[in-house]
Design a protein around this motif. Structure first.
Motif, PDB file in Angstrom:
ATOM      1  N   LEU A 151      -8.674  -0.028   0.069  1.00  0.00           N
ATOM      2  CA  LEU A 151      -8.538  -0.948  -1.065  1.00  0.00           C
ATOM      3  C   LEU A 151      -8.580  -2.413  -0.661  1.00  0.00           C
ATOM      4  O   LEU A 151      -8.493  -3.294  -1.523  1.00  0.00           O
ATOM      5  CB  LEU A 151      -7.211  -0.689  -1.789  1.00  0.00           C
ATOM      6  N   GLU A 152      -8.718  -2.683   0.616  1.00  0.00           N
ATOM      7  CA  GLU A 152      -8.564  -4.049   1.105  1.00  0.00           C
ATOM      8  C   GLU A 152      -9.494  -5.042   0.413  1.00  0.00           C
ATOM      9  O   GLU A 152      -9.118  -6.186   0.156  1.00  0.00           O
ATOM     10  CB  GLU A 152      -8.774  -4.081   2.619  1.00  0.00           C
TER      11      GLU A 152
ATOM     12  N   ILE B 200      -2.949  -6.871   0.879  1.00  0.00           N
ATOM     13  CA  ILE B 200      -3.198  -5.763   1.805  1.00  0.00           C
ATOM     14  C   ILE B 200      -3.834  -6.289   3.088  1.00  0.00           C
ATOM     15  O   ILE B 200      -4.888  -6.917   3.061  1.00  0.00           O
ATOM     16  CB  ILE B 200      -4.113  -4.702   1.157  1.00  0.00           C
ATOM     17  N   ASN B 201      -3.180  -6.028   4.192  1.00  0.00           N
ATOM     18  CA  ASN B 201      -3.676  -6.454   5.507  1.00  0.00           C
ATOM     19  C   ASN B 201      -3.652  -5.246   6.433  1.00  0.00           C
ATOM     20  O   ASN B 201      -2.675  -4.992   7.131  1.00  0.00           O
ATOM     21  CB  ASN B 201      -2.809  -7.583   6.065  1.00  0.00           C
ATOM     22  N   MET B 202      -4.748  -4.475   6.411  1.00  0.00           N
ATOM     23  CA  MET B 202      -4.826  -3.248   7.198  1.00  0.00           C
ATOM     24  C   MET B 202      -5.894  -3.310   8.285  1.00  0.00           C
ATOM     25  O   MET B 202      -5.996  -2.397   9.100  1.00  0.00           O
ATOM     26  CB  MET B 202      -5.130  -2.059   6.273  1.00  0.00           C
ATOM     27  N   SER B 203      -6.703  -4.370   8.289  1.00  0.00           N
ATOM     28  CA  SER B 203      -7.807  -4.463   9.248  1.00  0.00           C
ATOM     29  C   SER B 203      -7.323  -4.998  10.586  1.00  0.00           C
ATOM     30  O   SER B 203      -6.387  -5.792  10.658  1.00  0.00           O
ATOM     31  CB  SER B 203      -8.912  -5.372   8.710  1.00  0.00           C
ATOM     32  N   GLY B 204      -7.975  -4.556  11.641  1.00  0.00           N
ATOM     33  CA  GLY B 204      -7.683  -5.065  12.968  1.00  0.00           C
ATOM     34  C   GLY B 204      -8.832  -5.903  13.479  1.00  0.00           C
ATOM     35  O   GLY B 204      -9.884  -5.979  12.847  1.00  0.00           O
ATOM     36  N   PRO B 205      -8.635  -6.553  14.628  1.00  0.00           N
ATOM     37  CA  PRO B 205      -7.377  -6.595  15.380  1.00  0.00           C
ATOM     38  C   PRO B 205      -6.364  -7.531  14.730  1.00  0.00           C
ATOM     39  O   PRO B 205      -6.728  -8.410  13.961  1.00  0.00           O
ATOM     40  CB  PRO B 205      -7.813  -7.123  16.745  1.00  0.00           C
ATOM     41  N   ASN B 206      -5.096  -7.328  15.067  1.00  0.00           N
ATOM     42  CA  ASN B 206      -4.045  -8.171  14.509  1.00  0.00           C
ATOM     43  C   ASN B 206      -2.868  -8.192  15.480  1.00  0.00           C
ATOM     44  O   ASN B 206      -1.936  -7.402  15.366  1.00  0.00           O
ATOM     45  CB  ASN B 206      -3.610  -7.642  13.140  1.00  0.00           C
ATOM     46  N   GLY B 207      -2.938  -9.086  16.470  1.00  0.00           N
ATOM     47  CA  GLY B 207      -1.864  -9.181  17.448  1.00  0.00           C
ATOM     48  C   GLY B 207      -2.392  -9.259  18.867  1.00  0.00           C
ATOM     49  O   GLY B 207      -3.599  -9.367  19.104  1.00  0.00           O
TER      50      GLY B 207
END
Length: 238
Positions: A90-91, A121-128
């Motif tokens: 749903l992003e 909604i924040n489900m995508s990578g990379p994140n960190g």
């Protein structure tokens, strides 16, 4: 007779949080908001009207005229988890596609349902950082007055659980109905299938046969996860 022990202070993990991941279908598919989820924090803000007139002696009378509730959820990405995969799909969506239902099951067994809009909604990578697990987050904005689906069963912790083996055909479903004692404890349970290539299970205990074979189903009480049972699941050809 099962020994009765009061719940006492409710711990956050004793609440089962569910999201309908098929809002476009006639029947909901409830997914457990558990694997990878680290924090669920609701925020309620109130709209008020403040009035003073000659009858109040100059004092202000405050009336709450509305309540806005938004729940923030954070955690780590677990690919293959039904709830997280649904959110990821749903992003880039908007409008009605972001609307669904959320349920919260209390340690007392009370079930409250809300119409919600999924946001931020924040489900995508990379994140960190490179070696960190991917961080995720999303929000749920309540759209209507909550609905009581089931009243509280009592204020005791589960003491025993009994579950029967499951037999189901490929493409068919079977409802698992645990018996939890005492009757004044929540009978809401958490389910996990050992081999998802043989069968799968929803958050409310509906087992679907995927391929002929045998696997195991783990069932544990949400309010006291140490109270658990494991049973066989036999899937036959249709």
């Amino acid at each position: 007779m099962a020994k009765t022990v009061d719940i006492g202070f409710a711990l956050n993990y004793q609440y089962a949080n569910l999201l309908n991941i098929t809002p476009e279908e006639d029947e909901p598919t409830w997914a457990y908001m558990g694997p990878g989820i680290e924090d669920i924090s609701p925020d309620r803000s109130e709209k008020t009207d403040e009035t003073e007139d000659y009858s109040t002696g100059g004092n202000t009378v405050t009336t709450v005229t509305g309540v806005t509730k938004t729940t923030s959820v954070t955690g780590k990405r677990r690919i293959g988890d039904p709830l997280q995969d649904y959110l990821a799909s749903l992003e880039e969506c908007f409008g009605d596609e972001r609307e669904t239902q959320y349920r919260c099951v209390s340690p007392t067994g009370e079930i409250i349902e809300e119409e919600v809009t999924l946001k931020d909604i924040n489900m995508s990578g990379p994140n960190g950082a490179a070696s960190d697990k991917q961080a995720i987050s999303f929000g749920m904005a309540r759209n209507d007055t909550p609905t009581l689906i089931q009243p509280a069963k009592g204020h005791h912790l589960p003491a025993t659980i009994a579950v029967e083996d499951v037999t189901v055909s490929v493409g068919k479903t079977e409802q698992v109905t645990p018996t939890v004692e005492p009757a004044t404890s929540s009978d809401w349970c958490l389910y996990a299938i050992e081999n998802p290539d043989i069968a799968k299970v929803t958050a409310d205990g509906i087992v679907e046969g995927i391929a002929a074979g045998k696997t195991r189903l783990s069932v544990k009480c949400a309010a006291k996860p140490s109270i658990r049972a494991t049973v066989d699941v036999v899937v036959s050809e249709a």
